[in-house]
Motif scaffolding. Structure first.
Motif, PDB file in Angstrom:
ATOM      1  N   ALA A 230       0.830  -1.204   0.000  1.00 35.56           N
ATOM      2  CA  ALA A 230       0.000   0.000   0.000  1.00 35.56           C
ATOM      3  C   ALA A 230       0.864   1.254   0.000  1.00 35.56           C
ATOM      4  O   ALA A 230       0.557   2.235  -0.691  1.00 35.56           O
ATOM      5  CB  ALA A 230      -0.933  -0.002   1.213  1.00 35.56           C
ATOM      6  N   ALA A 231       1.971   1.210   0.768  1.00 36.98           N
ATOM      7  CA  ALA A 231       2.884   2.356   0.824  1.00 36.98           C
ATOM      8  C   ALA A 231       3.532   2.618  -0.529  1.00 36.98           C
ATOM      9  O   ALA A 231       3.895   3.750  -0.852  1.00 36.98           O
ATOM     10  CB  ALA A 231       3.961   2.117   1.884  1.00 36.98           C
ATOM     11  N   ALA A 232       3.664   1.561  -1.328  1.00 37.49           N
ATOM     12  CA  ALA A 232       4.245   1.686  -2.667  1.00 37.49           C
ATOM     13  C   ALA A 232       3.166   1.874  -3.736  1.00 37.49           C
ATOM     14  O   ALA A 232       3.450   1.775  -4.935  1.00 37.49           O
ATOM     15  CB  ALA A 232       5.073   0.447  -2.984  1.00 37.49           C
ATOM     16  N   ASN A 233       1.937   2.130  -3.288  1.00 34.88           N
ATOM     17  CA  ASN A 233       0.806   2.312  -4.194  1.00 34.88           C
ATOM     18  C   ASN A 233       0.584   1.083  -5.070  1.00 34.88           C
ATOM     19  O   ASN A 233       0.285   1.200  -6.257  1.00 34.88           O
ATOM     20  CB  ASN A 233       1.000   3.558  -5.071  1.00 34.88           C
ATOM     21  CG  ASN A 233      -0.316   4.040  -5.671  1.00 34.88           C
ATOM     22  OD1 ASN A 233      -1.389   3.827  -5.097  1.00 34.88           O
ATOM     23  ND2 ASN A 233      -0.241   4.658  -6.848  1.00 34.88           N
ATOM     24  N   ARG A 234       0.738  -0.106  -4.442  1.00 31.20           N
ATOM     25  CA  ARG A 234       0.542  -1.358  -5.180  1.00 31.20           C
ATOM     26  C   ARG A 234      -0.570  -2.200  -4.534  1.00 31.20           C
ATOM     27  O   ARG A 234      -0.381  -3.368  -4.233  1.00 31.20           O
ATOM     28  CB  ARG A 234       1.857  -2.142  -5.239  1.00 31.20           C
ATOM     29  CG  ARG A 234       2.920  -1.528  -6.140  1.00 31.20           C
ATOM     30  CD  ARG A 234       2.458  -1.476  -7.616  1.00 31.20           C
ATOM     31  NE  ARG A 234       1.978  -2.771  -8.089  1.00 31.20           N
ATOM     32  CZ  ARG A 234       2.791  -3.731  -8.547  1.00 31.20           C
ATOM     33  NH1 ARG A 234       4.095  -3.549  -8.590  1.00 31.20           N
ATOM     34  NH2 ARG A 234       2.284  -4.875  -8.965  1.00 31.20           N
ATOM     35  N   LYS A 235      -1.704  -1.577  -4.339  1.00 33.22           N
ATOM     36  CA  LYS A 235      -2.838  -2.299  -3.761  1.00 33.22           C
ATOM     37  C   LYS A 235      -3.452  -3.279  -4.750  1.00 33.22           C
ATOM     38  O   LYS A 235      -4.366  -4.034  -4.405  1.00 33.22           O
ATOM     39  CB  LYS A 235      -3.897  -1.303  -3.290  1.00 33.22           C
ATOM     40  CG  LYS A 235      -3.466  -0.488  -2.076  1.00 33.22           C
ATOM     41  CD  LYS A 235      -4.610   0.371  -1.564  1.00 33.22           C
ATOM     42  CE  LYS A 235      -4.212   1.152  -0.324  1.00 33.22           C
ATOM     43  NZ  LYS A 235      -5.321   1.966   0.209  1.00 33.22           N
ATOM     44  N   ASP A 236      -2.931  -3.281  -5.981  1.00 38.86           N
ATOM     45  CA  ASP A 236      -3.395  -4.241  -6.984  1.00 38.86           C
ATOM     46  C   ASP A 236      -2.855  -5.645  -6.728  1.00 38.86           C
ATOM     47  O   ASP A 236      -3.379  -6.620  -7.269  1.00 38.86           O
ATOM     48  CB  ASP A 236      -2.949  -3.788  -8.379  1.00 38.86           C
ATOM     49  CG  ASP A 236      -1.423  -3.649  -8.483  1.00 38.86           C
ATOM     50  OD1 ASP A 236      -0.860  -2.846  -7.698  1.00 38.86           O
ATOM     51  OD2 ASP A 236      -0.803  -4.327  -9.308  1.00 38.86           O
ATOM     52  N   VAL A 237      -1.820  -5.765  -5.910  1.00 36.64           N
ATOM     53  CA  VAL A 237      -1.206  -7.067  -5.643  1.00 36.64           C
ATOM     54  C   VAL A 237      -2.104  -7.875  -4.703  1.00 36.64           C
ATOM     55  O   VAL A 237      -2.526  -7.392  -3.652  1.00 36.64           O
ATOM     56  CB  VAL A 237       0.206  -6.906  -5.039  1.00 36.64           C
ATOM     57  CG1 VAL A 237       0.810  -8.268  -4.693  1.00 36.64           C
ATOM     58  CG2 VAL A 237       1.115  -6.143  -6.002  1.00 36.64           C
ATOM     59  N   ILE A 238      -2.383  -9.109  -5.080  1.00 37.69           N
ATOM     60  CA  ILE A 238      -3.251 -10.002  -4.297  1.00 37.69           C
ATOM     61  C   ILE A 238      -2.479 -10.554  -3.107  1.00 37.69           C
ATOM     62  O   ILE A 238      -1.371 -11.073  -3.260  1.00 37.69           O
ATOM     63  CB  ILE A 238      -3.758 -11.154  -5.194  1.00 37.69           C
ATOM     64  CG1 ILE A 238      -4.714 -10.600  -6.253  1.00 37.69           C
ATOM     65  CG2 ILE A 238      -4.417 -12.259  -4.365  1.00 37.69           C
ATOM     66  CD1 ILE A 238      -4.860 -11.483  -7.464  1.00 37.69           C
ATOM     67  N   VAL A 239      -3.063 -10.441  -1.916  1.00 40.47           N
ATOM     68  CA  VAL A 239      -2.429 -10.964  -0.704  1.00 40.47           C
ATOM     69  C   VAL A 239      -3.381 -11.948  -0.024  1.00 40.47           C
ATOM     70  O   VAL A 239      -4.557 -11.645   0.176  1.00 40.47           O
ATOM     71  CB  VAL A 239      -2.055  -9.833   0.284  1.00 40.47           C
ATOM     72  CG1 VAL A 239      -1.425 -10.417   1.552  1.00 40.47           C
ATOM     73  CG2 VAL A 239      -1.105  -8.834  -0.361  1.00 40.47           C
ATOM     74  N   VAL A 240      -2.837 -13.113   0.326  1.00 42.13           N
ATOM     75  CA  VAL A 240      -3.599 -14.144   1.047  1.00 42.13           C
ATOM     76  C   VAL A 240      -2.810 -14.542   2.294  1.00 42.13           C
ATOM     77  O   VAL A 240      -1.590 -14.744   2.230  1.00 42.13           O
ATOM     78  CB  VAL A 240      -3.847 -15.379   0.149  1.00 42.13           C
ATOM     79  CG1 VAL A 240      -4.411 -16.557   0.962  1.00 42.13           C
ATOM     80  CG2 VAL A 240      -4.799 -15.023  -0.994  1.00 42.13           C
ATOM     81  N   GLY A 241      -3.490 -14.635   3.416  1.00 41.95           N
ATOM     82  CA  GLY A 241      -2.825 -14.965   4.679  1.00 41.95           C
ATOM     83  C   GLY A 241      -3.258 -16.311   5.240  1.00 41.95           C
ATOM     84  O   GLY A 241      -3.824 -17.157   4.526  1.00 41.95           O
TER      85      GLY A 241
END
Length: 313
Positions: A230-241
């Motif tokens: 988010a800090a790198a303006n990459r909220k397009d990246v899918i994250v799964v935990g």
């Protein structure tokens, strides 16, 4: 402060290190020892175990080992010195913990392990763990779907001394590796830490700006990775935990992290206390030492029902 006859110097030092007063010797005491409560998963374990212990009429001694095997050994000395009737333990290492649990057994105190296994059987009375492999496969299947079966991705792995880290990673790869267009460009341990995951993700993103997804061994690392993205303006990246924390629930419902896997920390801890109570009062051991509890996929469809590592009806 007067030491009881059974209290060792190591146990006394462990109590002092916690910076807490030592209560009087308890006739019916259950010791609950987990990693740091900074991680909400471990806090939920402690809260669940303590609530069940008190409900069943025990005093609860809640201690934190901070994933330090030496500190864990001192805290088990404390439990022995206090005359605990049982120990509920989320341990500080699959190998390093065996001797400490054996020490408790030799002192006549049964141990009931939760969340993490140890590399020995017949030492603890019970090892109640999430079915990490089954859960990881659920998470990986959702990850593959979200990724559209293609793209570069990153894996953040947990602490290497923790058996769960390896089991989850294997579960992920036994699914993802069947898709040749999904390519892992980085795999690093962030030691279950949000801060470390943030730092690792920053470096990985600089070296691999074209990544499309991140699959994480736990929610804490997933939160750190998502914050860095988010800090790198990459909220397009899918994250799964993996874990089913309230923090990730909130992220999912607000459109951030896409999915996680719920492992029932609260219920697991309460089950351990119930089995300890049965052992203390009836000398009854569970049918099996190792007991697996299945995990549940959490995504946008059911995240709103998630509360403190349990799904509401």
């Amino acid at each position: 402060m007067k030491l009881t006859r059974r209290m060792t110097l190591a146990a006394f030092a462990g109590v002092l290190a916690l910076g807490t007063a030592m209560p009087a010797y308890a006739a019916d005491l259950i010791a609950i020892i987990t990693p740091s409560h900074d991680n909400p998963f471990f806090k939920a374990e402690a809260v669940g175990a303590e609530a069940k212990a008190k409900e069943l009429g025990y005093e609860a001694l809640v201690l934190v080992h901070d994933d330090d095997a030496n500190k864990q050994s001192e805290l088990i000395d404390t439990a022995i010195g206090r005359g605990a009737k049982a120990i509920i333990l989320d341990n500080a290492g699959a190998d390093a913990t065996v001797a400490a649990v054996q020490k408790a057994k030799d002192a006549g105190i049964p141990s009931f392990l939760i969340d993490r296994e140890i590399n020995a059987t017949g030492v603890a009375v019970a090892q109640i763990v999430s079915n990490n492999y089954q859960g990881a496969q659920l998470g990986a299947q959702e990850f593959v779907k979200l990724m559209g079966e293609k793209g570069n991705f990153v894996e953040l792995v947990g602490k290497e001394s923790d058996t769960n880290a390896g089991i989850r990673s294997k579960g992920y790869h036994d699914v993802i590796d069947d898709y040749p267009d999904l390519k892992m460009v980085a795999q690093q341990s962030a030691n279950w830490s949000q801060t470390e995951a943030y730092s690792k993700m920053e470096s990985i993103l600089q070296a691999n700006p074209d990544i499309k997804g991140v699959i994480s061994g736990n929610d804490t690392m997933a939160m750190g990775a998502y914050a860095a993205l988010a800090a790198a303006n990459r909220k397009d990246v899918i994250v799964v935990g993996f874990d089913g924390s309230n923090d990730v629930r909130d992220s999912i419902t607000s459109g951030g992290i896409k999915a996680t896997v719920l492992q029932p920390a609260y219920a697991q801890a309460q089950m351990a206390v119930e089995q300890a109570n049965d052992f203390i009062k009836n000398k009854k051991s569970p049918e099996k030492e190792k007991q697996l509890m299945d995990c549940v996929l959490i995504n946008g469809d059911n995240a709103a029902k998630l509360e403190t590592f349990a799904l509401k009806n």
